[in-house]
Design a protein around this motif. Structure first.
Motif, PDB file in Angstrom:
ATOM      1  N   LEU A 107       0.814  -1.217   0.000  1.00 59.42           N
ATOM      2  CA  LEU A 107       0.000   0.000   0.000  1.00 59.42           C
ATOM      3  C   LEU A 107       0.844   1.261   0.000  1.00 59.42           C
ATOM      4  O   LEU A 107       0.327   2.349   0.237  1.00 59.42           O
ATOM      5  CB  LEU A 107      -0.926   0.006   1.226  1.00 59.42           C
ATOM      6  CG  LEU A 107      -1.826  -1.235   1.396  1.00 59.42           C
ATOM      7  CD1 LEU A 107      -2.692  -1.090   2.635  1.00 59.42           C
ATOM      8  CD2 LEU A 107      -2.682  -1.462   0.156  1.00 59.42           C
ATOM      9  N   GLY A 108       2.148   1.128  -0.265  1.00 60.54           N
ATOM     10  CA  GLY A 108       3.014   2.296  -0.330  1.00 60.54           C
ATOM     11  C   GLY A 108       3.605   2.735   0.987  1.00 60.54           C
ATOM     12  O   GLY A 108       4.508   3.570   1.024  1.00 60.54           O
ATOM     13  N   ASP A 109       3.106   2.192   2.103  1.00 63.04           N
ATOM     14  CA  ASP A 109       3.608   2.577   3.425  1.00 63.04           C
ATOM     15  C   ASP A 109       3.207   1.477   4.410  1.00 63.04           C
ATOM     16  O   ASP A 109       2.067   1.016   4.395  1.00 63.04           O
ATOM     17  CB  ASP A 109       3.026   3.921   3.860  1.00 63.04           C
ATOM     18  CG  ASP A 109       3.742   4.498   5.078  1.00 63.04           C
ATOM     19  OD1 ASP A 109       3.758   3.826   6.128  1.00 63.04           O
ATOM     20  OD2 ASP A 109       4.283   5.613   4.982  1.00 63.04           O
ATOM     21  N   GLU A 112     -15.362   0.867  -3.378  1.00 61.65           N
ATOM     22  CA  GLU A 112     -14.616  -0.268  -3.921  1.00 61.65           C
ATOM     23  C   GLU A 112     -13.635  -0.804  -2.880  1.00 61.65           C
ATOM     24  O   GLU A 112     -13.488  -2.020  -2.702  1.00 61.65           O
ATOM     25  CB  GLU A 112     -13.849   0.162  -5.170  1.00 61.65           C
ATOM     26  CG  GLU A 112     -14.720   0.438  -6.384  1.00 61.65           C
ATOM     27  CD  GLU A 112     -13.885   0.863  -7.580  1.00 61.65           C
ATOM     28  OE1 GLU A 112     -12.640   0.755  -7.510  1.00 61.65           O
ATOM     29  OE2 GLU A 112     -14.472   1.305  -8.582  1.00 61.65           O
ATOM     30  N   ARG A 113     -12.947   0.100  -2.192  1.00 56.47           N
ATOM     31  CA  ARG A 113     -11.929  -0.330  -1.225  1.00 56.47           C
ATOM     32  C   ARG A 113     -12.541  -1.054  -0.035  1.00 56.47           C
ATOM     33  O   ARG A 113     -12.041  -2.095   0.395  1.00 56.47           O
ATOM     34  CB  ARG A 113     -11.128   0.888  -0.762  1.00 56.47           C
ATOM     35  CG  ARG A 113     -10.288   1.498  -1.872  1.00 56.47           C
ATOM     36  CD  ARG A 113      -9.796   2.884  -1.529  1.00 56.47           C
ATOM     37  NE  ARG A 113      -9.133   3.500  -2.691  1.00 56.47           N
ATOM     38  CZ  ARG A 113      -9.273   4.769  -3.039  1.00 56.47           C
ATOM     39  NH1 ARG A 113     -10.042   5.581  -2.311  1.00 56.47           N
ATOM     40  NH2 ARG A 113      -8.643   5.245  -4.094  1.00 56.47           N
ATOM     41  N   MET A 120      -9.324   4.728   3.276  1.00 59.16           N
ATOM     42  CA  MET A 120     -10.214   4.431   2.152  1.00 59.16           C
ATOM     43  C   MET A 120     -10.163   5.520   1.081  1.00 59.16           C
ATOM     44  O   MET A 120     -10.675   5.324  -0.020  1.00 59.16           O
ATOM     45  CB  MET A 120     -11.652   4.284   2.654  1.00 59.16           C
ATOM     46  CG  MET A 120     -11.896   3.083   3.555  1.00 59.16           C
ATOM     47  SD  MET A 120     -11.648   1.486   2.728  1.00 59.16           S
ATOM     48  CE  MET A 120     -10.080   0.951   3.471  1.00 59.16           C
ATOM     49  N   ASP A 121      -9.528   6.657   1.383  1.00 65.84           N
ATOM     50  CA  ASP A 121      -9.443   7.765   0.430  1.00 65.84           C
ATOM     51  C   ASP A 121      -8.065   7.855  -0.218  1.00 65.84           C
ATOM     52  O   ASP A 121      -7.809   8.765  -1.005  1.00 65.84           O
ATOM     53  CB  ASP A 121      -9.765   9.088   1.140  1.00 65.84           C
ATOM     54  CG  ASP A 121     -10.110  10.199   0.160  1.00 65.84           C
ATOM     55  OD1 ASP A 121     -10.717   9.894  -0.885  1.00 65.84           O
ATOM     56  OD2 ASP A 121      -9.776  11.361   0.437  1.00 65.84           O
ATOM     57  N   CYS A 122      -7.185   6.906   0.097  1.00 64.99           N
ATOM     58  CA  CYS A 122      -5.813   6.938  -0.410  1.00 64.99           C
ATOM     59  C   CYS A 122      -5.749   6.255  -1.783  1.00 64.99           C
ATOM     60  O   CYS A 122      -6.283   5.155  -1.964  1.00 64.99           O
ATOM     61  CB  CYS A 122      -4.874   6.249   0.580  1.00 64.99           C
ATOM     62  SG  CYS A 122      -3.161   6.238   0.046  1.00 64.99           S
ATOM     63  N   ASP A 123      -5.072   6.879  -2.737  1.00 60.58           N
ATOM     64  CA  ASP A 123      -4.977   6.327  -4.086  1.00 60.58           C
ATOM     65  C   ASP A 123      -4.193   5.019  -4.126  1.00 60.58           C
ATOM     66  O   ASP A 123      -4.455   4.158  -4.977  1.00 60.58           O
ATOM     67  CB  ASP A 123      -4.308   7.346  -5.025  1.00 60.58           C
ATOM     68  CG  ASP A 123      -5.184   8.567  -5.250  1.00 60.58           C
ATOM     69  OD1 ASP A 123      -6.414   8.447  -5.085  1.00 60.58           O
ATOM     70  OD2 ASP A 123      -4.638   9.641  -5.583  1.00 60.58           O
ATOM     71  N   ASP A 124      -3.211   4.849  -3.234  1.00 62.21           N
ATOM     72  CA  ASP A 124      -2.417   3.615  -3.216  1.00 62.21           C
ATOM     73  C   ASP A 124      -3.197   2.434  -2.645  1.00 62.21           C
ATOM     74  O   ASP A 124      -2.788   1.284  -2.808  1.00 62.21           O
ATOM     75  CB  ASP A 124      -1.136   3.816  -2.393  1.00 62.21           C
ATOM     76  CG  ASP A 124      -0.177   4.773  -3.077  1.00 62.21           C
ATOM     77  OD1 ASP A 124      -0.193   4.812  -4.327  1.00 62.21           O
ATOM     78  OD2 ASP A 124       0.573   5.474  -2.373  1.00 62.21           O
TER      79      ASP A 124
END
Length: 459
Positions: free
Chosen positions: A8-10, A349-350, A49-53
């Protein structure tokens, strides 16, 4: 285990996803505010849930990959394919949703591939999924032109087969699908991936090639076959019909499926140079109440069917397709996926990806209780859950049998878990339903939480 490998990038996002999943499992049908309980945790979930990654695929892909690694040489796995609509209602104003149902609701479609062991009936996990949006307006054009469109809804069956990929060396994967997958491109994609299939035929008037080389309709080809056996089927009652026991004739025959006249770019590039060889198995009711109510299954399969036992095995494989419907119930009724109130389609979606995996765990536990009722509960469910159930549900009457956590069966565990949710357990009550089990699980996890707090010492 399910979410620790998510990229997830982090790392902090991965840890937040793990803690969110644990809270979701503790209250599967609760809203995000009820599951998080504090504004800080709820706000952190909204940011996640609002993160692009943090995409649907990023959340679910590690689970898919783990599921596909299951099995070894000689094993057989059923991959149950089906589509369900995630409908948030016609009045939802979330951005990016498309029409669903009869174009009166708003949401998206979720196409899933659920892997199952056909012998033990154990649900292994999801082998793949795809989210699908229906365009707001249908493209104009002739029917044959729509069949050539690579973005048509039916094309999702083939795309998901490619997403699932090829089985491990020596293993057998069989894609089990209903009539929506009766398409030449679907057969070709499964063939190219080295997978087999059991697909219910939709069009009996299609042209096939008999072993003698004659071009004939599928219906005529099966009608010319002798009856190989008889079997009965219990047909459940509905609002328009009463329950009955149907007597069915069994027929089967080999055939070849030629390339259709109306094709698309993918078929022209990848179709094999010769007709696809397969078998057809038919179950046809002998004396139906009316012709409209007649039970008829025509199954197309890549597996050889030369004996009655092999034909009955194919019928059993298709009958197990109902497990994907149970999965949809777990996702919608148990996890309340359609009751999420996020304002953008990407956020919905997430959270759907997260709940999709939670629903697998809940379905697996109940299915094990159905298929292996005598299994020791502590070998399947967390040991602390079993020990707590044994203490909480201990009979008050001296005549009540004493519950032992070390010997409690899985069937008893599910029975007492439903009891916590309000299931009375009478003979006429049947097994606990999804909502009752979720209520019982919610109460059990609250009890466990209280026990953990009581064990902590101050200072």
């Amino acid at each position: 285990m399910e979410f620790s490998e998510c990229e997830l990038g982090d790392k902090r996002r991965t840890q937040r996803l793990i803690s969110t999943a644990a809270k979701t499992l503790a209250w599967p049908d609760g809203s995000s505010t009820k599951q998080t309980e504090t504004w800080a945790d709820c706000k952190a979930l909204y940011r996640l849930m609002d993160c692009d990654d943090v995409s649907f695929q990023a959340i679910t892909t590690p689970h898919y990959e783990r599921t596909r690694r299951n099995g070894d040489a000689g094993s057989v796995r059923l991959i149950l394919n089906d589509t369900t609509e995630i409908n948030y209602g016609g009045k939802r104003r979330a951005k990016g949703l498309g029409p669903v149902g009869r174009n009166t609701g708003r949401g998206f479609f979720l196409h899933s591939a659920l892997m199952r062991d056909p012998d033990s009936k154990q649900v292994i996990g999801l082998a793949g999924q795809e989210l699908l949006y229906r365009p707001k307006k249908k493209k104009p054009g002739a029917k044959n032109a729509r069949r050539r469109d690579p973005q048509r809804e039916q094309a999702v069956w083939g795309r998901l087969i490619d997403q699932v990929g090829s089985p491990p060396p020596g293993a057998t994967w069989l894609h089990v699908c209903d009539r929506g997958a009766d398409d030449y491109e679907v057969f070709c994609r499964a063939y190219r991936q080295g997978c087999g299939w059991v697909i219910r035929a939709c069009r009996l008037n299609r042209q096939v090639i008999s072993p003698t080389g004659e071009r004939i309709t599928l219906k005529e080809h099966l009608a010319a076959q002798p009856v190989r056996g008889l079997q009965t089927l219990d047909v459940p009652a509905t609002a328009k019909r009463s329950a009955r026991t149907a007597q069915l004739e069994l027929r089967f025959a080999p055939l070849s499926l030629p390339q259709p006249k109306v094709t698309n770019a993918w078929i022209r590039e990848h179709a094999p140079g010769e007709p696809l060889a397969m078998w057809a198995v038919e179950l046809l009711e002998v004396h139906p109440p009316t012709e409209k109510e007649r039970v008829r299954w025509v199954l197309l399969t890549s597996q050889p069917v030369e004996t009655v036992e092999q034909a009955q095995q194919i019928v059993d494989y298709y009958a197990q397709r109902w497990a994907i419907e149970e999965y949809h119930k777990a996702l919608k009724t148990g996890c309340q996926v359609e009751a999420r109130y996020y304002r953008e389609a990407e956020r919905l979606e997430r959270i759907t990806g997260l709940l999709s995996i939670v629903a697998v765990q809940l379905l697996r536990l109940r299915n094990l209780a159905d298929e292996q009722p005598d299994a020791i509960a502590a070998d399947v469910a967390p040991k602390k859950w079993v020990e707590t159930i044994a203490k909480v549900r201990q009979g008050k009457s001296p005549r009540s049998p004493r519950l032992d956590a070390t010997t409690m069966t899985l069937a008893d565990f599910i029975k007492h878990l439903g009891g916590l949710g309000g299931h009375l357990g009478r003979k006429c009550d049947g097994r606990p339903g999804w909502q009752t089990l979720w209520c019982g699980l919610e109460k059990l996890l609250l009890i466990l939480r209280g026990c953990d707090l009581a064990e902590k010492k101050c200072g």
